[in-house]
Design a protein around this motif. Structure first.
Motif, PDB file in Angstrom:
ATOM      1  N   GLY A 143       4.365  -4.402  -7.121  1.00 27.01           N
ATOM      2  CA  GLY A 143       5.047  -5.172  -8.161  1.00 27.01           C
ATOM      3  C   GLY A 143       5.327  -4.326  -9.395  1.00 27.01           C
ATOM      4  O   GLY A 143       6.444  -4.320  -9.912  1.00 27.01           O
ATOM      5  N   PHE A 194       8.032  -1.843  -8.563  1.00 28.98           N
ATOM      6  CA  PHE A 194       9.342  -2.506  -8.524  1.00 28.98           C
ATOM      7  C   PHE A 194       9.847  -2.749  -9.946  1.00 28.98           C
ATOM      8  O   PHE A 194      11.023  -2.516 -10.239  1.00 28.98           O
ATOM      9  N   ASP A 229       5.975  -4.420   6.283  1.00 27.05           N
ATOM     10  CA  ASP A 229       7.318  -4.867   6.620  1.00 27.05           C
ATOM     11  C   ASP A 229       7.865  -5.756   5.505  1.00 27.05           C
ATOM     12  O   ASP A 229       9.025  -5.625   5.111  1.00 27.05           O
ATOM     13  N   VAL A 230       7.012  -6.650   4.983  1.00 27.44           N
ATOM     14  CA  VAL A 230       7.452  -7.535   3.890  1.00 27.44           C
ATOM     15  C   VAL A 230       7.857  -6.700   2.670  1.00 27.44           C
ATOM     16  O   VAL A 230       8.888  -6.937   2.053  1.00 27.44           O
ATOM     17  N   ILE A 280      11.228  -5.195   3.159  1.00 25.93           N
ATOM     18  CA  ILE A 280      12.343  -6.125   3.000  1.00 25.93           C
ATOM     19  C   ILE A 280      12.802  -6.142   1.544  1.00 25.93           C
ATOM     20  O   ILE A 280      13.995  -6.156   1.255  1.00 25.93           O
ATOM     21  N   PHE A 281      11.827  -6.094   0.623  1.00 27.99           N
ATOM     22  CA  PHE A 281      12.209  -6.097  -0.787  1.00 27.99           C
ATOM     23  C   PHE A 281      12.780  -4.743  -1.205  1.00 27.99           C
ATOM     24  O   PHE A 281      13.702  -4.682  -2.022  1.00 27.99           O
ATOM     25  N   PHE A 289      14.527  -2.826   0.805  1.00 26.56           N
ATOM     26  CA  PHE A 289      15.853  -2.898   1.429  1.00 26.56           C
ATOM     27  C   PHE A 289      16.802  -3.691   0.534  1.00 26.56           C
ATOM     28  O   PHE A 289      17.930  -3.267   0.271  1.00 26.56           O
ATOM     29  N   THR A 290      16.319  -4.855   0.039  1.00 23.94           N
ATOM     30  CA  THR A 290      17.185  -5.731  -0.753  1.00 23.94           C
ATOM     31  C   THR A 290      17.426  -5.162  -2.143  1.00 23.94           C
ATOM     32  O   THR A 290      18.570  -5.001  -2.576  1.00 23.94           O
ATOM     33  N   ILE A 291      16.320  -4.840  -2.852  1.00 21.59           N
ATOM     34  CA  ILE A 291      16.450  -4.513  -4.271  1.00 21.59           C
ATOM     35  C   ILE A 291      16.879  -3.055  -4.475  1.00 21.59           C
ATOM     36  O   ILE A 291      17.707  -2.765  -5.323  1.00 21.59           O
ATOM     37  N   LEU A 347      20.277  -2.277  -0.853  1.00 21.81           N
ATOM     38  CA  LEU A 347      21.480  -3.109  -0.869  1.00 21.81           C
ATOM     39  C   LEU A 347      22.064  -3.191  -2.271  1.00 21.81           C
ATOM     40  O   LEU A 347      23.262  -3.023  -2.461  1.00 21.81           O
TER      41      LEU A 347
END
Lengths: 207, 116
Positions: free
Chosen positions: A44, A47, A191-192, A195-196, A198-200, A203
């Motif tokens: 966190g 990020f 993996d979770v 995903i973040f 990958f997204t933040i 992408l």
């Protein structure tokens, strides 16, 4: 009589020991869960740092110029599939099939290794293009965040290999059962987190 | 005599374990398919549609959060196990702290540059 009492006593001790042992194993799983939550805090903060520093490219390359779409899409699907296969490993363990369990762990580890390989390849390419960790605040935050995740996956791989050896030697016991439960939780957690990433990171970076 | 209680305890133990790990193949396959779908949707939204930037961000973050829930429910079996749900409580506390850290850092850092 004396013998009977002793016998009874030792049986009782063994029973409560068994029970205590079982409780201890589930406490260990809970303890690991608490570790995962604190690991969430670590990611966190990384990020938060990344999102704050995302625009600070200092005239250097931006995410849009650096990120290669086929690369991170492949990494995403590879990690997703490995999360699924680690679940299948747990299913095989519940059925008591040790060879099947080791087989799925091998598949998971191979997928994890190819993920790490792709990521190292991506980092090497970026460095060759002159985008190193000290180029800009954006890249410092990027390499720290993505690198920390990659390090977690690498540690998980070593751990998984160790567990396979232990399974081969000891089979499925209450201890190895707990260890497999814990590593599959760890793997799903990674993996979770991805995903973040990958997204933040990816992408939103190529948008 | 001494065998019997041990056997019974063992049986109880095995039964308990079965009870603890409901995970079925079906649940894992459903979870996997949902995860694939929830990964493909953001890819399509980013590369194939002409939505506004904010629309895209809201959509892909929503997909990521749904996928987090899918993984928690189908892969990490958060609903299962007996007794108090200490794991769920810890997770909620952790996620609360993460949201506060991320949201307030982003907010204060952006506001900071406005003030200057």
């Amino acid at each position: 009589m004396q013998h009977a009492i002793e016998h009874n006593h030792s049986k009782h001790a063994a029973d409560s020991h068994d029970h205590g042992h079982h409780d201890q194993e589930s406490m260990k799983v809970l303890g690991f869960w608490i570790f995962l939550v604190t690991d969430c805090l670590l990611f966190g903060t990384l990020f938060a740092t990344y999102i704050v520093l995302k625009g600070h490219v200092d005239g250097g390359p931006t995410g849009k110029e650096l990120f290669e779409i086929p690369g991170f899409v492949a990494e995403t699907f590879i990690l997703l599939t490995s999360s699924f296969t680690s679940g299948l490993a747990v299913l095989a363990m519940n059925k008591g099939k040790v060879n099947q369990l080791i087989g799925w762990l091998i598949v998971t580890a191979v997928l994890g290794a190819s993920f790490v390989g792709l990521e190292i390849n991506e980092f090497v390419n970026m460095v060759h293009e002159g985008a190193t960790i000290s180029t800009s605040a954006f890249l410092t935050a990027f390499f720290t965040l993505v690198g920390t995740h990659g390090l977690h996956v690498s540690v998980g791989l070593i751990w998984m290999i160790g567990l396979m050896v232990q399974l081969k030697m000891r089979g499925i016991t209450s201890v190895t059962r707990r260890k497999i439960t814990v590593i599959s939780l760890y793997w799903h957690f990674l993996d979770v987190v991805w995903i973040f990433l990958f997204t933040i990171v990816y992408l939103m970076g190529v948008m | 005599m001494s065998q019997h209680p041990a056997g019974a305890a063992d049986h109880g133990h095995g039964h308990h374990d079965e009870h603890e790990n409901h995970g079925s193949l079906k649940a894992y396959v459903i979870g996997f398919i949902l995860s694939i779908v929830l990964t493909v949707i953001p890819l399509l939204v980013v590369f194939q549609t002409n939505m506004s930037k904010n629309g895209i961000i809201i959509t892909i973050v929503t997909m990521a959060v749904i996928q987090l829930l899918v993984q928690l429910l189908f892969f990490m079996h958060i609903r299962e196990g007996e007794g108090p749900k200490y794991n769920v409580m810890t997770l909620i506390l952790g996620l609360f702290i993460v949201v506060v850290i991320v949201a307030s850092s982003v907010w204060i850092m952006s506001f900071n540059s406005v003030v200057q």
